[in-house]
Design an enzyme around this catalytic site. Sequence first.
Site, PDB file in Angstrom:
ATOM      1  N   LYS A  41      -4.351   6.311  15.747  1.00 59.16           N
ATOM      2  CA  LYS A  41      -5.488   5.577  15.170  1.00 59.16           C
ATOM      3  C   LYS A  41      -6.818   5.981  15.797  1.00 59.16           C
ATOM      4  CE  LYS A  41      -3.316   3.338  11.948  1.00 59.16           C
ATOM      5  NZ  LYS A  41      -3.465   3.809  10.550  1.00 59.16           N
ATOM      6  N   VAL A  53       3.135  10.796   2.061  1.00 53.81           N
ATOM      7  CA  VAL A  53       1.895  11.461   2.493  1.00 53.81           C
ATOM      8  C   VAL A  53       2.135  12.616   3.464  1.00 53.81           C
ATOM      9  CG1 VAL A  53       0.312   9.524   2.103  1.00 53.81           C
ATOM     10  CG2 VAL A  53       1.473   9.737   4.319  1.00 53.81           C
ATOM     11  N   TYR A 101       1.002   5.057  18.214  1.00 52.81           N
ATOM     12  CA  TYR A 101       0.146   4.434  17.201  1.00 52.81           C
ATOM     13  C   TYR A 101      -1.322   4.461  17.645  1.00 52.81           C
ATOM     14  CZ  TYR A 101      -1.350   0.931  13.743  1.00 52.81           C
ATOM     15  OH  TYR A 101      -1.972   0.265  12.703  1.00 52.81           O
ATOM     16  N   ASN A 134      -4.819   5.420   3.500  1.00 53.48           N
ATOM     17  CA  ASN A 134      -4.394   4.141   4.083  1.00 53.48           C
ATOM     18  C   ASN A 134      -2.971   4.151   4.622  1.00 53.48           C
ATOM     19  OD1 ASN A 134      -4.310   1.016   4.207  1.00 53.48           O
ATOM     20  ND2 ASN A 134      -2.654   1.558   2.766  1.00 53.48           N
ATOM     21  N   GLY A 141       0.887 -11.306   7.708  1.00 48.90           N
ATOM     22  CA  GLY A 141       1.805 -10.747   6.707  1.00 48.90           C
ATOM     23  C   GLY A 141       3.034 -10.131   7.336  1.00 48.90           C
TER      24      GLY A 141
END
Length: 250
Positions: A149, A53, A145, A79, A180
């Site tokens: 965000k 991306v 981060y 995403n 996960g």
Amino acid sequence: MSRRVVITGGASGLGLAMAETFRDAGDRVAVCDADPAAVAAVDPAIRAEVADVTDEAAMGGFLARVEADWGGAEVVISNAGIGGPAGAVEELAFDDWRRCLSVNLDGAFLTCRWAARVMKGQGAGLILLTSSVSGLFGFPWRTPYVAAKWGIVGLTKALASELGPHGVRVNAICPGAVEGPRMDRVVAMEAAAQGRSEAEVRAGFTEGVALRRFVTAGEVAAMALFLASPGAAGISGQALAVDGHTERTT
Ligand code: NAD
């Protein structure tokens, strides 16, 4: 009616969960991802290509091929994201800061720029961006981060204002900690950065969540499916948390 759905970072994790959820709803889904092995493993019913991306040419090629074959898209989900480094801000490397902002924000820009043009032409569409509870709180030790965000939420608000008059909705989903492998990596990284055990760091995450647990990828994908449904036709410019009600961050 079958929708055309484009998802970045869609070959694993939340992106794949969303891709499979839209596929199961009868939609046509195209994903791109930087990981060739993950792309190769995607269900052939989902169109999957390798594209980073942050690479304007690669993303341009992927999106142009989708547009040539499908003519447009009803849903575009930006995403792809990386967690970036963990540590005290004075110890972070500039390259790590730049890489984190680039994957999370440059990628969103390139994706949304294409979606905006296509959807303005259609006079309709939904752009979804994956932010995070890190886009709603100020978590320590994760400054790149968190900044990225919050940037995603800003991009969402600005695009919702810009594109709303053209019939295009723009929303951000803010997942909390998702069960996960990615959260396993984040817990390990933060434990190392803070000199604490992984169990302590994990307990710190869940103690700050009212439901006292991580959310699942399926719960995040269900929110994406709802936001793409007619029942969500009045929802735009929102940062919607799927986070078990995260109340504090340390
Ligand atoms: P993941 O690492 O499981 O999956 C991310 C996918 O994006 C991978 O397939 C990866 O190959 C791909 N990717 C990474 N860099 C890329 C690039 N430059 N170009 C194209 N693809 C790239 O992570 P995930 O948990 O599924 O994360 C998806 C999104 O959700 C990210 O934006 C992340 O920040 C956000 N998020 C995750 C959590 C969580 O707890 N897992 C919580 C909040 C927000």
